[in-house]
Scaffold this motif. Sequence first.
Motif: not given
Lengths: 412, 375
Positions: A7, A321-322, A324-326, B5-7
């Motif tokens: 990424k 990790r989560r 960064r997952v809006q 990374n974002n699953y």
Amino acid sequence: MSESARKDTPEQAEFRAYCREWLAANKPGEPSVRLPQSPLEIMTEDQLSYLQAWQKSAYDAGLVGCDYPVEVGGGGRSNCQTVANEEMMAARTPFFPNVIGLGMAAPTVFYHAREDVKSELLPRLFSGEDIWCQGFSEPGAGSDLASVQTFAERKGDKWVINGHKVWTSLAHFAEWMIILLRTDKSHKYDGLSYFVVPIRSALGKGVTVRPLIKITGETGFNEVIFDNLEVDDRFRLDELGKGWQVAMTTLLHERGAGELQTPRAGGMKNKSTHAITAGNVIELAKACKRGEENSAADDPLLRDKIMRQLIREEGLKQNQRRTRVQALLDHPMRLPLQNKLLASEIAQQTAALALEVEGMRSSLYLADENAPAGGQWPLAYMNSYGMTIAAGTSEVQRNILGERVLGLAKSK
Amino acid sequence: MAQPNNYGFGEEAALLKESARKFFREHFTTDKLHALVAADHNPDRAPTCDWDQSLWQKLVDLGWTMLAVPESAGGVGMPVAAVAGLVEELGRAAFPCPLLGTLNATYVLIGCGADGEAALADIASGESATLAFSNRHGSWDPGATEVRHDADGLHGSAWFVQDAAKSDRLLVCAHTENGLGLFWLPMNAPGVSRVADGIVDLTRDQAHIRFDGSPAVQVSANALAAINNAMPAVWTLLAADMVGAAEWQLQTSVDYAATRKQFDHTLGYFQAIKHPLVEVMLLIDEAKSLVYNAACACDTEVGKAAQYAHMAKASASDMAAYASSRSVQTHGGIGFTWECHVHLYFKRQKHSQVLWGDGSWHRARLADILIGAAA
């Protein structure tokens, strides 16, 4: 391609390749001295100078302070500190000694100090040449931080400081201290102001540093006594009476929830240190015999407990990790504010579990040659209380989460 | 293969989750749920199956029951991570319906290869399904079935079949001459009799099902392989449901703690109330992060899917027990009554905690993977 690499922005990808190449050629060799478990337990000048040399070389190579502007000694990049951190951890480097400087003092000075003070102090902070310490807690101000009494009295364009700070990690090596002071006795919160003050250069001239001995028997932190120390007004951060707000910047970054990523290195294998992880407890359990034929790793109750810890550790990793997952977040501070609380409590439970796995042999400490893993687990367990108490106790963290995230009424 | 990374939870997944949340908020409030399933409080009453079939039909029309069916079989082929987002919202609404069973059957059928395609097409056409795998003891081990398949069809009983009264089809695991097989048949096939269980949970129904020479299509001759392949998704989705339900429990308890006053303060002022609610939040977030990690493993890191799904379900089961306990305790006297809504979720969670393996069972399996079998 590694998990994080996929990424990367073009700038990050280029920087990552640079870091990797530099680390392959310049990662320091094994130290001749025994390294402590964390920077907060540095005890000798030998340990310090090995670690300082490493931080300086990493800074000179551009791996420390990457995201700070060039004018204050930074790298002028964007979102590259994370990259450098990942690569340093992957390369298993030593950790940085100036941990309070990098994690707390740097962002606070950067956001709140005068421009000339920033460019004077930050480069030597990033390079590790100046070690920093933090003066918040006092004998009468622990969880109730805003009740600090150490007083700064105005005298022309100088301030005269008198009082007593405690639990001051690294003060015995520190050049500078970030400090929360009372400038007005009539207002609790609005009577606080925030300064940076010299320590080493003022020893015997208004500053006394005395070691405190921890429950482990190790030194590492100190008490610092101020007796008419004179400080220039330009070392005040932000406005008079805004100390509490400035302190929030420090604490936010200390808890890993701040805007600027803290430069972080580490991972170097050292025969005397064991990361506090369930994975290492599994290895320990296999090595701890219960009889001729079986070990602690065969005990169903211990297996269950070890798996509980392993699951909690994975949960914390996945929280990060989560973050960064809006689309999977309801409240922006909900996960960041859990970080310090969870990390410290999980480590404590894991260390306690290691002692349970060791059984009777957990009674053996550092000086006993029969102690499993050199006695590191009892040491780690006792030291873990430093983390559940420092930077706001776990109880204070739960108040903050309950109030700021769940919106419950403020507790007293 | 590394996980993204974002699953793999991209824009489409976010949109699906958001529309599911909106759908249930608009069409299925907790008041409606209570009116629907809690009309009769008598614990001795005969088992019933209370659900809003027309709302279920809307959900089918939206295509949500065939999200996991591969495109080749007429479905949408969405990743498990996206489906988990939908199921989290389903759990938040505690909507009684056969969605979980239909998804479970989908994942097992996907592992049946070409033989499962016709059954997958049934699901893609809007039919619902449920798994009939367990024995009378409620064993969580795959292959613990008591049903056998002879020349004239299925015989014997399957136990603890979820949402049986709401499901159109059964996917049955049965002994054959050549080991365990999987069979697909309509719920109303000849020789099928359904006996409803009297259960605590008001948001589900459950039954044991007797087969007496029921004709069924064999969809797999290697049931264990197909089941083991599917279980990580089954565990993960149930954990996602529990996370959604727990978010409801937390929010409802927080709302109550922010309004109810005693000793001149709202309850939330007292740390004896505040800290346990924070603990609930911490446990929910752990389970939620582990759910999306496990879902993503099902999609992109199959070799670790079982390991991560054990973590998710173990975490969710223990989390749900605590969230439920605090939801009743925080509400005090009113929380102990039938009229207060918290018992609906308390009971749904209690059922989910043990369904497809409780926390200890999953940790024991995980230990076998990560430590190795015990001596």
